[in-house]
Design a protein around this motif. Sequence first.
Motif, PDB file in Angstrom:
ATOM      1  N   ALA A 148     -39.736  -6.264  38.405  1.00 33.39           N
ATOM      2  CA  ALA A 148     -39.554  -7.197  39.254  1.00 33.39           C
ATOM      3  C   ALA A 148     -39.819  -8.554  38.579  1.00 33.39           C
ATOM      4  N   ASP A 149     -39.174  -9.554  38.736  1.00 36.14           N
ATOM      5  CA  ASP A 149     -39.419 -10.886  37.896  1.00 36.14           C
ATOM      6  C   ASP A 149     -40.758 -11.486  38.167  1.00 36.14           C
ATOM      7  N   SER A 150     -41.424 -11.097  39.014  1.00 37.46           N
ATOM      8  CA  SER A 150     -42.933 -11.597  39.458  1.00 37.46           C
ATOM      9  C   SER A 150     -43.651 -10.911  38.715  1.00 37.46           C
ATOM     10  N   VAL A 151     -43.498  -9.732  37.983  1.00 36.19           N
ATOM     11  CA  VAL A 151     -44.622  -9.160  37.249  1.00 36.19           C
ATOM     12  C   VAL A 151     -44.062  -8.846  35.690  1.00 36.19           C
ATOM     13  N   LYS A 152     -42.750  -9.403  35.477  1.00 32.10           N
ATOM     14  CA  LYS A 152     -42.513  -9.011  34.273  1.00 32.10           C
ATOM     15  C   LYS A 152     -43.232  -9.564  32.992  1.00 32.10           C
ATOM     16  N   GLY A 153     -43.774  -8.992  31.977  1.00 26.69           N
ATOM     17  CA  GLY A 153     -44.343  -9.504  30.934  1.00 26.69           C
ATOM     18  C   GLY A 153     -45.946  -9.303  31.359  1.00 26.69           C
ATOM     19  N   ARG A 154     -46.273  -9.121  32.457  1.00 23.90           N
ATOM     20  CA  ARG A 154     -47.779  -8.843  33.133  1.00 23.90           C
ATOM     21  C   ARG A 154     -48.022  -7.518  33.071  1.00 23.90           C
ATOM     22  N   PHE A 155     -47.153  -6.782  33.741  1.00 21.34           N
ATOM     23  CA  PHE A 155     -47.306  -5.304  34.106  1.00 21.34           C
ATOM     24  C   PHE A 155     -46.552  -4.249  33.169  1.00 21.34           C
ATOM     25  N   THR A 156     -46.849  -3.086  33.133  1.00 16.60           N
ATOM     26  CA  THR A 156     -46.250  -2.101  32.376  1.00 16.60           C
ATOM     27  C   THR A 156     -46.226  -0.768  32.873  1.00 16.60           C
ATOM     28  N   ILE A 157     -45.296  -0.171  33.036  1.00 14.12           N
ATOM     29  CA  ILE A 157     -45.109   1.051  33.850  1.00 14.12           C
ATOM     30  C   ILE A 157     -44.935   2.194  32.912  1.00 14.12           C
ATOM     31  N   SER A 158     -45.562   3.229  32.884  1.00 10.18           N
ATOM     32  CA  SER A 158     -45.601   4.266  31.856  1.00 10.18           C
ATOM     33  C   SER A 158     -45.660   5.630  32.593  1.00 10.18           C
ATOM     34  N   ARG A 159     -45.485   6.612  31.828  1.00 14.66           N
ATOM     35  CA  ARG A 159     -45.771   7.949  32.236  1.00 14.66           C
ATOM     36  C   ARG A 159     -46.257   9.006  31.229  1.00 14.66           C
ATOM     37  N   ALA A 160     -46.993   9.930  31.960  1.00 14.92           N
ATOM     38  CA  ALA A 160     -47.420  11.026  31.065  1.00 14.92           C
ATOM     39  C   ALA A 160     -47.009  12.233  31.650  1.00 14.92           C
ATOM     40  N   ASN A 161     -45.834  12.861  31.103  1.00 13.56           N
ATOM     41  CA  ASN A 161     -45.186  14.012  31.854  1.00 13.56           C
ATOM     42  C   ASN A 161     -46.024  15.352  31.809  1.00 13.56           C
ATOM     43  N   ALA A 162     -46.672  15.389  30.735  1.00 20.36           N
ATOM     44  CA  ALA A 162     -47.671  16.361  30.722  1.00 20.36           C
ATOM     45  C   ALA A 162     -48.559  16.608  31.660  1.00 20.36           C
ATOM     46  N   LYS A 163     -48.845  15.466  32.166  1.00 15.48           N
ATOM     47  CA  LYS A 163     -49.951  15.326  33.404  1.00 15.48           C
ATOM     48  C   LYS A 163     -49.336  15.014  34.720  1.00 15.48           C
ATOM     49  N   ASN A 164     -48.078  14.912  34.519  1.00 14.79           N
ATOM     50  CA  ASN A 164     -47.694  14.532  35.948  1.00 14.79           C
ATOM     51  C   ASN A 164     -48.074  13.383  36.931  1.00 14.79           C
ATOM     52  N   THR A 165     -48.069  12.370  35.759  1.00 20.11           N
ATOM     53  CA  THR A 165     -48.808  11.143  36.303  1.00 20.11           C
ATOM     54  C   THR A 165     -47.823  10.132  35.585  1.00 20.11           C
ATOM     55  N   VAL A 166     -47.714   8.909  36.491  1.00 20.43           N
ATOM     56  CA  VAL A 166     -47.359   7.760  36.238  1.00 20.43           C
ATOM     57  C   VAL A 166     -48.208   6.544  36.417  1.00 20.43           C
ATOM     58  N   TYR A 167     -48.320   5.622  35.687  1.00 22.44           N
ATOM     59  CA  TYR A 167     -49.146   4.604  35.333  1.00 22.44           C
ATOM     60  C   TYR A 167     -48.678   3.027  35.519  1.00 22.44           C
ATOM     61  N   LEU A 168     -49.455   2.301  36.190  1.00 19.25           N
ATOM     62  CA  LEU A 168     -48.945   0.914  36.348  1.00 19.25           C
ATOM     63  C   LEU A 168     -50.110   0.004  35.605  1.00 19.25           C
ATOM     64  N   GLN A 169     -50.104  -0.447  34.446  1.00 22.42           N
ATOM     65  CA  GLN A 169     -51.114  -1.341  33.813  1.00 22.42           C
ATOM     66  C   GLN A 169     -50.636  -2.699  34.392  1.00 22.42           C
ATOM     67  N   MET A 170     -51.603  -3.360  35.072  1.00 27.12           N
ATOM     68  CA  MET A 170     -51.529  -4.574  35.361  1.00 27.12           C
ATOM     69  C   MET A 170     -52.437  -5.736  34.568  1.00 27.12           C
ATOM     70  N   ASN A 171     -51.793  -6.449  33.803  1.00 27.24           N
ATOM     71  CA  ASN A 171     -52.771  -7.708  33.113  1.00 27.24           C
ATOM     72  C   ASN A 171     -52.384  -8.966  33.755  1.00 27.24           C
ATOM     73  N   THR A 172     -53.192  -9.880  33.511  1.00 25.39           N
ATOM     74  CA  THR A 172     -53.225 -11.169  33.774  1.00 25.39           C
ATOM     75  C   THR A 172     -52.788 -11.150  35.421  1.00 25.39           C
ATOM     76  N   LEU A 173     -53.844 -10.753  36.022  1.00 29.49           N
ATOM     77  CA  LEU A 173     -53.853 -10.431  37.545  1.00 29.49           C
ATOM     78  C   LEU A 173     -53.631 -11.878  38.191  1.00 29.49           C
ATOM     79  N   LYS A 174     -52.901 -12.050  39.186  1.00 26.72           N
ATOM     80  CA  LYS A 174     -53.028 -13.130  40.126  1.00 26.72           C
ATOM     81  C   LYS A 174     -53.310 -12.916  41.550  1.00 26.72           C
ATOM     82  N   PRO A 175     -53.824 -13.735  42.215  1.00 22.51           N
ATOM     83  CA  PRO A 175     -54.018 -13.623  43.640  1.00 22.51           C
ATOM     84  C   PRO A 175     -52.936 -13.218  44.292  1.00 22.51           C
TER      85      PRO A 175
END
Length: 127
Positions: free
Chosen positions: A60-87
């Motif tokens: 989404a435009d509101s999180v572009k450049g601040r959030f990163t989605i990634s996944r570890a298929n061997a762990k059946n897990t997806v992540y959301l790294q959230m940086n420069t958080l805003k209220p």
Amino acid sequence: QVQVAESGGGLGQAGGSLRLSCEVSGRAFSYGMGWFRQAPGKEREFVAGISASGSGTRYADSVKGRFTISRANAKNTVYLQMNTLKPEDTAVYYCAVGWSTSSVYVPGPLQNEYDSWGQGTQVTVSS
């Protein structure tokens, strides 16, 4: 039966970081995945999506450049790294499993692209 379990939410400070995790069980982890969020009094909105292979992402435009989605298929897990958080990032964050098994298709903001959802994890960002 598919189970989707989010974790990692909590209290963060403006400018800080949090990482959310989502573990999927009960089915092969070969589907596109997405993160959504819902703030109080607002509709659920798309945050990020990732293809089954992890090679494609969208935000989404509101999180572009601040959030990163990634996944570890061997762990059946997806992540959301959230940086420069805003209220305004304060919301309940939901993980969703897409129905497409395409290795390159990235699910997007249409909720009918997903067929399983987690219960959500609360993220609160203080100013």
